[in-house]
Motif scaffolding. Structure first.
Motif, PDB file in Angstrom:
ATOM      1  N   UNK A  79       3.187  -6.981  16.366  1.00 17.96           N
ATOM      2  CA  UNK A  79       2.584  -5.754  15.860  1.00 17.96           C
ATOM      3  C   UNK A  79       1.314  -6.076  15.084  1.00 17.96           C
ATOM      4  N   UNK A  80       1.367  -7.097  14.232  1.00 14.25           N
ATOM      5  CA  UNK A  80       0.183  -7.482  13.469  1.00 14.25           C
ATOM      6  C   UNK A  80      -0.949  -7.891  14.401  1.00 14.25           C
ATOM      7  N   UNK A  87      -6.848  -2.307  16.837  1.00  8.86           N
ATOM      8  CA  UNK A  87      -6.929  -1.187  15.905  1.00  8.86           C
ATOM      9  C   UNK A  87      -5.568  -0.538  15.747  1.00  8.86           C
ATOM     10  N   UNK A  88      -5.421   0.340  14.754  1.00  7.67           N
ATOM     11  CA  UNK A  88      -4.098   0.883  14.438  1.00  7.67           C
ATOM     12  C   UNK A  88      -3.479   1.749  15.531  1.00  7.67           C
ATOM     13  N   UNK A  89      -4.262   2.618  16.162  1.00  5.84           N
ATOM     14  CA  UNK A  89      -3.680   3.547  17.144  1.00  5.84           C
ATOM     15  C   UNK A  89      -3.247   2.815  18.406  1.00  5.84           C
ATOM     16  N   UNK A 184       2.358  -0.527  10.965  1.00  4.98           N
ATOM     17  CA  UNK A 184       0.972  -0.503  11.437  1.00  4.98           C
ATOM     18  C   UNK A 184       0.023  -0.163  10.293  1.00  4.98           C
ATOM     19  N   UNK A 185       0.366   0.856   9.511  1.00  5.35           N
ATOM     20  CA  UNK A 185      -0.480   1.235   8.369  1.00  5.35           C
ATOM     21  C   UNK A 185      -0.581   0.087   7.369  1.00  5.35           C
ATOM     22  N   UNK A 186       0.530  -0.610   7.167  1.00  6.38           N
ATOM     23  CA  UNK A 186       0.528  -1.746   6.246  1.00  6.38           C
ATOM     24  C   UNK A 186      -0.405  -2.847   6.738  1.00  6.38           C
ATOM     25  N   UNK A 190      -3.890  -4.127   5.047  1.00  7.47           N
ATOM     26  CA  UNK A 190      -4.070  -5.536   4.669  1.00  7.47           C
ATOM     27  C   UNK A 190      -5.242  -6.156   5.415  1.00  7.47           C
ATOM     28  N   UNK A 191      -5.374  -5.799   6.710  1.00  4.87           N
ATOM     29  CA  UNK A 191      -6.469  -6.324   7.506  1.00  4.87           C
ATOM     30  C   UNK A 191      -7.814  -5.931   6.950  1.00  4.87           C
TER      31      UNK A 191
END
Length: 198
Positions: A79-80, A87-89, A184-186, A190-191
């Protein structure tokens, strides 16, 4: 070595299943170590490989996810890597699809080798847990997914629990989106903090 026939006592068949499953994991882990694939299962390696292969990236990503799940490497790395590369989406959507495939493949392989070996446990706590799982299988799996995401140990446990594949699939499909969105938001936050994404 030939598998035992149906005349074997239940306990002997259960021990046979556990032995086969442990041998499978040990051989697979050894093959991953000997081939150098273990180095491909780290965050930076998965991220780099995914970003490099635009067309075949999803297939490579999913295959590595399946392999990692079978040898008990947590899916958080994937996931990371997907979030940092896409990107997140798109990272979340890609991970959701790959996680569903990985969890399903793990279930099928482990069920094929170990059947419902956990049902052989004769303990009051085990009986209560199985009764709850049998009464509300989809709801139970959704709740477990919300807590444990795609953790390999959960996939193995559910595969060996005797739960039906369709209940497992529905519970997995419904239970994974929320934890994937939260993580994902986390990772995206952090990214950005650490400059890993633009």
């Amino acid at each position: 070595m030939n598998p035992p026939d149906s005349t074997w006592p239940r306990r002997a068949r259960s021990r046979w299943r556990w032995l086969v499953l442990l041998l499978f994991v040990a051989v697979l882990w050894g093959a991953v170590e000997a081939s150098g694939l273990r180095g491909q299962l780290g965050l930076e390696s998965v991220r780099h490989r995914f970003a490099e292969h635009q067309l075949g990236g999803f297939a490579i990503f999913t295959a590595l996810f399946v392999l990692a799940n079978l040898v008990h490497v947590p899916g958080g790395f994937f996931l990371a890597a997907a979030v940092l590369a896409l990107g997140p989406v798109w990272g979340a959507l890609t991970t959701y699809a790959a996680a569903c495939i990985s969890c399903t493949v793990t279930f099928v392989v482990v069920r094929l080798l170990g059947a419902d070996a956990l049902r052989e446990l004769d303990h009051p706590l085990a009986r209560r847990l199985f009764a709850r799982l049998d009464a509300q299988p989809v709801r139970s799996i959704v709740l477990l997914r919300l807590i444990f995401h795609s953790v390999p140990a959960l996939n193995y446990t559910l595969a060996l629990s005797g739960v039906k594949l369709r209940h497992y699939l529905i519970g997995t499909l419904l239970g994974l989106p929320l934890p994937i969105a939260v993580v994902t938001m986390l990772f995206d936050t952090l990214g950005r903090w650490f400059g890993w994404v633009g």
